[in-house]
Design a protein around this motif. Structure first.
Motif, PDB file in Angstrom:
ATOM      1  N   ARG A 331       0.836  -1.199   0.000  1.00 27.37           N
ATOM      2  CA  ARG A 331       0.000   0.000   0.000  1.00 27.37           C
ATOM      3  C   ARG A 331       0.874   1.253   0.000  1.00 27.37           C
ATOM      4  O   ARG A 331       0.615   2.203  -0.735  1.00 27.37           O
ATOM      5  N   GLU A 332       1.940   1.213   0.819  1.00 20.52           N
ATOM      6  CA  GLU A 332       2.839   2.370   0.883  1.00 20.52           C
ATOM      7  C   GLU A 332       3.510   2.620  -0.461  1.00 20.52           C
ATOM      8  O   GLU A 332       3.831   3.746  -0.820  1.00 20.52           O
ATOM      9  N   ALA A 333       3.726   1.526  -1.217  1.00 24.86           N
ATOM     10  CA  ALA A 333       4.366   1.665  -2.518  1.00 24.86           C
ATOM     11  C   ALA A 333       3.399   2.222  -3.559  1.00 24.86           C
ATOM     12  O   ALA A 333       3.786   2.459  -4.695  1.00 24.86           O
ATOM     13  N   GLY A 334       2.133   2.415  -3.163  1.00 21.88           N
ATOM     14  CA  GLY A 334       1.219   3.099  -4.073  1.00 21.88           C
ATOM     15  C   GLY A 334       0.093   2.259  -4.638  1.00 21.88           C
ATOM     16  O   GLY A 334      -0.411   2.531  -5.714  1.00 21.88           O
ATOM     17  N   ILE A 335      -0.314   1.218  -3.924  1.00 20.19           N
ATOM     18  CA  ILE A 335      -1.473   0.453  -4.389  1.00 20.19           C
ATOM     19  C   ILE A 335      -2.691   0.846  -3.560  1.00 20.19           C
ATOM     20  O   ILE A 335      -2.650   0.824  -2.333  1.00 20.19           O
ATOM     21  N   GLY A 336      -3.746   1.231  -4.239  1.00 26.07           N
ATOM     22  CA  GLY A 336      -5.025   1.453  -3.575  1.00 26.07           C
ATOM     23  C   GLY A 336      -5.869   0.205  -3.764  1.00 26.07           C
ATOM     24  O   GLY A 336      -5.730  -0.491  -4.773  1.00 26.07           O
ATOM     25  N   TYR A 337      -6.750  -0.087  -2.805  1.00 22.52           N
ATOM     26  CA  TYR A 337      -7.432  -1.376  -2.845  1.00 22.52           C
ATOM     27  C   TYR A 337      -8.882  -1.204  -2.424  1.00 22.52           C
ATOM     28  O   TYR A 337      -9.165  -0.889  -1.278  1.00 22.52           O
ATOM     29  N   ILE A 338      -9.785  -1.387  -3.373  1.00 29.95           N
ATOM     30  CA  ILE A 338     -11.218  -1.407  -3.047  1.00 29.95           C
ATOM     31  C   ILE A 338     -11.607  -2.878  -2.916  1.00 29.95           C
ATOM     32  O   ILE A 338     -11.715  -3.583  -3.914  1.00 29.95           O
ATOM     33  N   PRO A 339     -11.784  -3.373  -1.697  1.00 29.30           N
ATOM     34  CA  PRO A 339     -12.046  -4.807  -1.527  1.00 29.30           C
ATOM     35  C   PRO A 339     -13.445  -5.179  -1.977  1.00 29.30           C
ATOM     36  O   PRO A 339     -14.315  -4.320  -2.083  1.00 29.30           O
ATOM     37  N   GLY A 360      -5.454   1.503   6.439  1.00 25.99           N
ATOM     38  CA  GLY A 360      -4.704   1.303   5.205  1.00 25.99           C
ATOM     39  C   GLY A 360      -3.721   2.422   4.932  1.00 25.99           C
ATOM     40  O   GLY A 360      -2.830   2.293   4.102  1.00 25.99           O
ATOM     41  N   HIS A 361      -3.898   3.546   5.635  1.00 30.82           N
ATOM     42  CA  HIS A 361      -2.997   4.689   5.434  1.00 30.82           C
ATOM     43  C   HIS A 361      -2.276   5.026   6.733  1.00 30.82           C
ATOM     44  O   HIS A 361      -1.731   6.108   6.867  1.00 30.82           O
ATOM     45  N   GLN A 362      -2.320   4.095   7.696  1.00 29.29           N
ATOM     46  CA  GLN A 362      -1.881   4.455   9.042  1.00 29.29           C
ATOM     47  C   GLN A 362      -0.409   4.831   9.150  1.00 29.29           C
ATOM     48  O   GLN A 362       0.020   5.349  10.167  1.00 29.29           O
ATOM     49  N   THR A 363       0.361   4.583   8.102  1.00 30.49           N
ATOM     50  CA  THR A 363       1.777   4.949   8.167  1.00 30.49           C
ATOM     51  C   THR A 363       2.078   6.208   7.373  1.00 30.49           C
ATOM     52  O   THR A 363       3.227   6.606   7.247  1.00 30.49           O
ATOM     53  N   ARG A 364       1.063   6.817   6.781  1.00 34.41           N
ATOM     54  CA  ARG A 364       1.321   7.919   5.876  1.00 34.41           C
ATOM     55  C   ARG A 364       0.537   9.154   6.265  1.00 34.41           C
ATOM     56  O   ARG A 364      -0.489   9.081   6.917  1.00 34.41           O
ATOM     57  N   GLY A 365       1.008  10.309   5.800  1.00 34.53           N
ATOM     58  CA  GLY A 365       0.231  11.516   5.955  1.00 34.53           C
ATOM     59  C   GLY A 365      -0.967  11.448   5.047  1.00 34.53           C
ATOM     60  O   GLY A 365      -0.979  10.630   4.130  1.00 34.53           O
TER      61      GLY A 365
ATOM     62  N   SER B 219      -7.751  -4.478  14.438  1.00 32.98           N
ATOM     63  CA  SER B 219      -7.694  -5.943  14.433  1.00 32.98           C
ATOM     64  C   SER B 219      -8.830  -6.518  15.252  1.00 32.98           C
ATOM     65  O   SER B 219      -9.397  -7.545  14.903  1.00 32.98           O
ATOM     66  N   GLY B 220      -9.128  -5.854  16.364  1.00 33.17           N
ATOM     67  CA  GLY B 220     -10.183  -6.368  17.231  1.00 33.17           C
ATOM     68  C   GLY B 220     -11.554  -6.215  16.603  1.00 33.17           C
ATOM     69  O   GLY B 220     -12.378  -7.110  16.690  1.00 33.17           O
ATOM     70  N   GLU B 221     -11.778  -5.099  15.936  1.00 30.32           N
ATOM     71  CA  GLU B 221     -13.116  -4.883  15.389  1.00 30.32           C
ATOM     72  C   GLU B 221     -13.361  -5.726  14.144  1.00 30.32           C
ATOM     73  O   GLU B 221     -14.437  -6.272  13.963  1.00 30.32           O
ATOM     74  N   SER B 222     -12.376  -5.838  13.277  1.00 28.18           N
ATOM     75  CA  SER B 222     -12.557  -6.643  12.066  1.00 28.18           C
ATOM     76  C   SER B 222     -11.198  -7.122  11.580  1.00 28.18           C
ATOM     77  O   SER B 222     -10.433  -6.358  11.006  1.00 28.18           O
ATOM     78  N   ALA B 223     -10.924  -8.378  11.807  1.00 24.92           N
ATOM     79  CA  ALA B 223      -9.630  -8.927  11.407  1.00 24.92           C
ATOM     80  C   ALA B 223      -9.462  -8.845   9.895  1.00 24.92           C
ATOM     81  O   ALA B 223      -8.359  -8.573   9.399  1.00 24.92           O
ATOM     82  N   THR B 224     -10.577  -9.021   9.164  1.00 25.51           N
ATOM     83  CA  THR B 224     -10.468  -9.004   7.701  1.00 25.51           C
ATOM     84  C   THR B 224     -10.195  -7.594   7.188  1.00 25.51           C
ATOM     85  O   THR B 224      -9.381  -7.403   6.283  1.00 25.51           O
ATOM     86  N   ALA B 225     -10.879  -6.608   7.781  1.00 27.49           N
ATOM     87  CA  ALA B 225     -10.649  -5.233   7.349  1.00 27.49           C
ATOM     88  C   ALA B 225      -9.230  -4.810   7.713  1.00 27.49           C
ATOM     89  O   ALA B 225      -8.568  -4.116   6.951  1.00 27.49           O
ATOM     90  N   ALA B 226      -8.755  -5.237   8.868  1.00 27.17           N
ATOM     91  CA  ALA B 226      -7.397  -4.897   9.278  1.00 27.17           C
ATOM     92  C   ALA B 226      -6.392  -5.496   8.296  1.00 27.17           C
ATOM     93  O   ALA B 226      -5.441  -4.838   7.889  1.00 27.17           O
ATOM     94  N   ALA B 227      -6.618  -6.739   7.903  1.00 29.59           N
ATOM     95  CA  ALA B 227      -5.695  -7.389   6.963  1.00 29.59           C
ATOM     96  C   ALA B 227      -5.689  -6.643   5.636  1.00 29.59           C
ATOM     97  O   ALA B 227      -4.621  -6.374   5.074  1.00 29.59           O
ATOM     98  N   ALA B 228      -6.875  -6.265   5.165  1.00 31.14           N
ATOM     99  CA  ALA B 228      -6.937  -5.528   3.901  1.00 31.14           C
ATOM    100  C   ALA B 228      -6.287  -4.161   4.050  1.00 31.14           C
ATOM    101  O   ALA B 228      -5.769  -3.609   3.088  1.00 31.14           O
TER     102      ALA B 228
END
Lengths: 524, 356
Positions: A331-339, A360-365, B219-228
């Motif tokens: 993700r940091e390398a620039g991949i966005g992901y709509i699951p 998903g952005h927790q390491t970035r500004g 992780s606690g609220e949604s392991a799958t969302a955390a992984a994604a």
């Protein structure tokens, strides 16, 4: 149309849910022995209405009449007693039981579980076109046969009125034709169908009459033979139609994602779920993956995202080999992901919108600084997304679960397009969202493509896939088996390729069948 | 809106409900419930009870924080019990066998305890990450091992010494003691009760302001969302478990450095299990846990007075159990109610038929 008593009449049905009015003042009248289509966009309230008719939910207002008598259904059992059956979009079958066991399960009191039941099943099976022996395990059946088993289940329980909830969503075009032949045959025998769909061509092909539902209320009933698809569609949308089509090519020759020889084995000794996948996505290009669900698309996406570990092969982002990297680093390398499943993978449902912006952005500004979260930055950027992506919400402190599906998805799309990604992986980006959100999401993906974003698109909606993609690859049993040109391919051609029925059109180019190298080794 | 209702209503309901339940139990057993509760309340002013409650609160608070860290990501560290015991023995042995200047000596002992607790927790953590062993099972088994290990370590032919009819580790020299605040005949508040408060603040900051805390909650609220979202589940399990173990290691520090100065056979048991209940009652929130720890300590210490009015002291245990059970139910009910209320509110504010 006959002047006899209608099979089902719904009048003035209103159903409110927290936050939404799912149905308001719905009127619907279904004649005996007809296929009545109920049309509407995703989220228009079709499913709620059917759940009310099937006794799964009680209306707040309004009445239901079956064969001229007013009824009140408290549970589906009441509806079944009145002769109404429902085939759900997602099959409710136990794989490890036989056809007969699945049919009899819960209805043992009708004909027992032995020979009598079997005889009855065989009688009814003819009507549904099911030719397999009732003793066969359901896990051995294909999708179309499973659907027949579902229909058989409701027939066995004595249904005369059968609700089919988006029955074609899981079928390829050829199977749809077979289903329609079955329905026509059963219609002759006096069965009545309520056919829920948002696919107009199908509705016009099978229905005797069609009722359109929009924003929770019925806007009218039409004769499908007399109206055009366009007119129907505009009834459904109530305005000009959005179109997934991308105008002109923005494809460059700069490769953003290169997948080489990618393989994944789910369990030792089984067929690989991904088999020698080679794939290239360039800047400004949307590559669509077509395939019947369960043919490895989910695994492909999750392997490219680093959620699953590739068994062999490489994944390159630009010049960088990311095969060994985890999801966060990718993700940091620039991949966005709509699951594909925004509830399970896209959102922290009980957290406020701004906390979801961080995921998903927790390491970035702008949402974090080193090990510390930047709450002010996260909130500010969430407001930006809410404005730019038209997320309808009273504020950014409400829990994500309080929003409607379309607004949740707009938030996810907005988040994944944040932070200047070079590659977007979009899995079913408009599944289950309303038409407004769908148009907006399409526009945003198109705009991002024009800015040079590379997009890997997975979708079960063939129109979306053909409309958005610059290149289509067809996936079957874990392999990319064919290429299609979206400019010329039709959904039917794609459907053939998806089932492996062989190329029927010049627009689909099949790959030479390579020797399947089932390289076995220790997988997790 | 609704913050008070959502956060405070469930525990208040649960406590009232369990008080009612105990009242009925008392009536059935022939005692006067009002008199029993009255005696418990007035006991707070007697002797050293108030100070005992404060000291006990500190201990419980640390134990509950250790449990809560795991709970945040649905990791059930049932092994706090064993972790604090092993940490106590190791810290007491190390503290009693080294000589360092005052202050530094205590610090080394505290750090030793944290490290020992973390190492003891590392075993189930590694088992879970590498082999998928359920942490509930492994931590419970580690509790059993901890008892055995502690008994072995204080054997007189290992590190222990026999004093009267008690076996204990060598006494920690005065340079390793942490002085308390004396209230004369009312007792002495352990100095390390403030460590508990400090840990609570640190816990809040970690959960709400750091990346790690966010990933833990996700992780606690949604392991799958955390992984994604790129959260490495194995790394989170490992760190959360080690951190939980380290804090568990500190549970007995206020008592050992503030009063006992040794690990002996009278070492208190069961604090780890109380910690689980307190973390549940406090809903993993540092403020909630503090409140729950005070309540627990109050019930424990004031309950002793019940013997004086011929009421079985075990009624307190019933009450604690009833509180935990009913609070779990109450939280769930209120949580659903709140979500529905919020959805309604969003719907109202948008004025929609914009169906989901």
């Amino acid at each position: 149309m006959s002047t006899t008593t209608p099979a089902v009449v719904l009048s003035g049905i209103t159903k409110r849910f927290p936050g939404v009015v799912a149905n308001s003042d719905v009127h619907l009248s279904v004649q005996v022995g007809e296929v009545h289509a109920l049309c509407g966009e995703n989220g228009a309230g079709k499913s709620t209405l059917m759940k009310i008719l099937y006794g799964m939910q009680q209306p707040d207002e309004g009445t239901i009449e079956v064969a001229g008598k007013q009824v009140r259904f408290r549970t589906p059992a009441d509806a079944i007693k009145a002769g109404i059956g429902m085939v759900h979009q997602h099959f409710m079958l136990a794989d490890n039981l036989t056809v007969q066991e699945n049919v009899v399960l819960g209805a043992e009191s009708l004909h027992g579980i032995g020979g009598k039941a079997r005889k009855r099943i065989l009688e009814l099976a003819k009507a549904t076109g099911l030719t397999v022996d009732p003793g066969v395990l359901v896990e051995r059946l294909g999708v179309a046969d499973r659907q027949r088993v579902e229909i058989l289940k409701v027939l066995y329980r004595g249904a005369k009125v059968i609700i089919l909830d988006e029955p074609t969503a899981v079928l390829v075009p050829q199977e749809v034709d077979e289903l329609f032949a079955t329905l026509r045959g059963m219609r002759e025998q006096g069965f009545t169908f309520l056919f829920i769909s948002h696919k107009l061509d199908e509705v016009r092909a099978i229905a005797d009459s069609v009722t359109v539902i929009r924003r929770g209320t019925t806007v009218g009933t039409a004769d499908p033979k007399a109206v055009s698809s366009r007119q129907l569609a505009e009834m459904m949308v109530g305005s000009e139609l959005p179109s997934p089509e991308t105008r002109e090519s923005t494809v460059t020759d700069r490769v953003v994602l290169r997948v080489e020889n990618l393989g994944l084995v789910a369990a030792e000794g089984t067929r690989p779920v991904l088999d020698d996948i080679d794939l290239v996505v360039r800047a400004g290009e949307i590559v669509g993956i077509a395939g019947v669900e369960g043919n490895g698309q989910t695994e492909l996406v999750e392997t490219v995202m680093g959620i699953r570990k590739a068994h062999h092969g490489r994944v390159l982002l630009g010049d960088k080999d990311v095969t060994r990297l985890g999801t966060l680093a990718r993700r940091e390398a620039g991949i966005g992901y709509i699951p594909e499943d925004r509830h399970r993978q896209g959102l922290l449902l009980e957290q406020p919108l701004w906390a979801n912006r961080i995921l998903g952005h927790q390491t970035r500004g702008p949402v974090s600084k080193g090990q510390w979260l930047d709450l002010a930055g996260a909130k500010k950027d969430t407001r930006r997304i809410v404005d730019e992506f038209d997320v309808r919400t009273p504020g950014i402190d409400v829990a994500a679960v309080a929003l409607s599906g379309g607004n949740q998805q707009k938030l996810v799309v907005g988040r994944e397009l944040s932070g200047d990604p070079v590659l977007l992986i979009a899995s079913h980006p408009t599944r289950g969202v309303d038409v407004g959100a769908q148009a907006l999401i399409w526009d945003e993906i198109k705009n991002a493509r024009a800015r040079g974003l590379a997009v890997l698109l997975i979708s079960a909606d063939l129109d979306e896939l053909i409309g958005l993609s610059d290149t289509i690859r067809v996936m079957l049993r874990g392999r990319l088996v064919a290429d299609a040109d979206p400019a010329t391919v039709t959904p039917e051609d794609l459907g053939s390729a998806m089932t492996g029925a062989g190329a029927t059109s010049a627009a689909v180019a099949e790959h030479a069948p390579g020797a399947a190298k089932a390289s076995e080794s220790e997988g997790e | 809106m609704g913050i008070l209702r959502g956060k405070l209503l469930p525990p208040v309901l649960a406590i009232l409900f369990s008080a009612l339940l105990c009242g009925i139990a008392l009536v059935v057993s022939g005692a006067n419930p009002l008199r029993a509760f009255g005696v418990m309340l007035s006991q707070v002013g007697e002797g050293t009870t108030a100070v005992d409650i404060i000291n006990s609160t500190g201990t419980y608070y640390i134990a509950a924080l250790a449990v809560a860290i795991g709970f945040q990501m649905n990791l059930f560290n049932i092994g706090v019990e064993g972790q604090y015991r092993v940490a106590a023995v190791v810290a007491a042995v190390v503290g009693g066998s080294i000589a360092l200047p005052p202050g530094l000596h205590a610090l080394v002992i505290i750090l030793t305890a944290a490290v020992a607790g973390a190492l003891w927790a590392a075993v189930p953590a590694i088992l879970k990450v590498t082999r998928g062993v359920n942490e509930v099972i492994s931590t419970i088994m580690m509790n059993g091992l901890a008892l055995g290990l502690a008994a072995y370590l204080i054997g007189s032919d290992v590190f222990g010494e026999l004093r009267g009819n008690n076996i204990r580790t060598p006494e920690i020299p005065e340079s390793g003691w942490v002085p308390g605040i004396s209230f004369g005949s009312s007792g002495t508040v352990f100095g390390l009760v403030f460590l508990a408060a400090l840990l609570g603040v640190g816990y809040w900051v970690m959960m709400n302001r750091t990346r790690f805390g966010f990933e833990l909650r996700a992780s606690g609220e949604s392991a799958t969302a955390a992984a994604a979202g790129g959260v490495n589940a194995k790394k989170m399990v490992l760190i959360a478990m080690l951190l939980s173990g380290a804090i568990a290691g500190l549970v007995s520090m206020p008592e050992i450095l503030g009063r006992d100065h040794t690990y002996n056979l009278n070492f208190p048991a069961g604090i780890g299990f109380s910690g689980i209940a307190i973390a549940l009652l406090g809903r993993n929130h540092p403020g909630g846990i503090a409140f729950a720890a005070v309540l627990w300590a109050f019930l424990d210490k004031s309950g002793l007075a019940l013997d004086n009015v011929q009421v079985p002291r075990e009624i307190v245990t019933i009450m604690q159990g009833a509180i935990v059970l009913s609070v779990v139910v109450a939280y769930e009910v209120v949580r659903r109610f709140e979500l529905a209320a919020q959805q309604r509110q969003v719907g109202r504010q948008l004025g929609t038929v914009d169906a989901a």
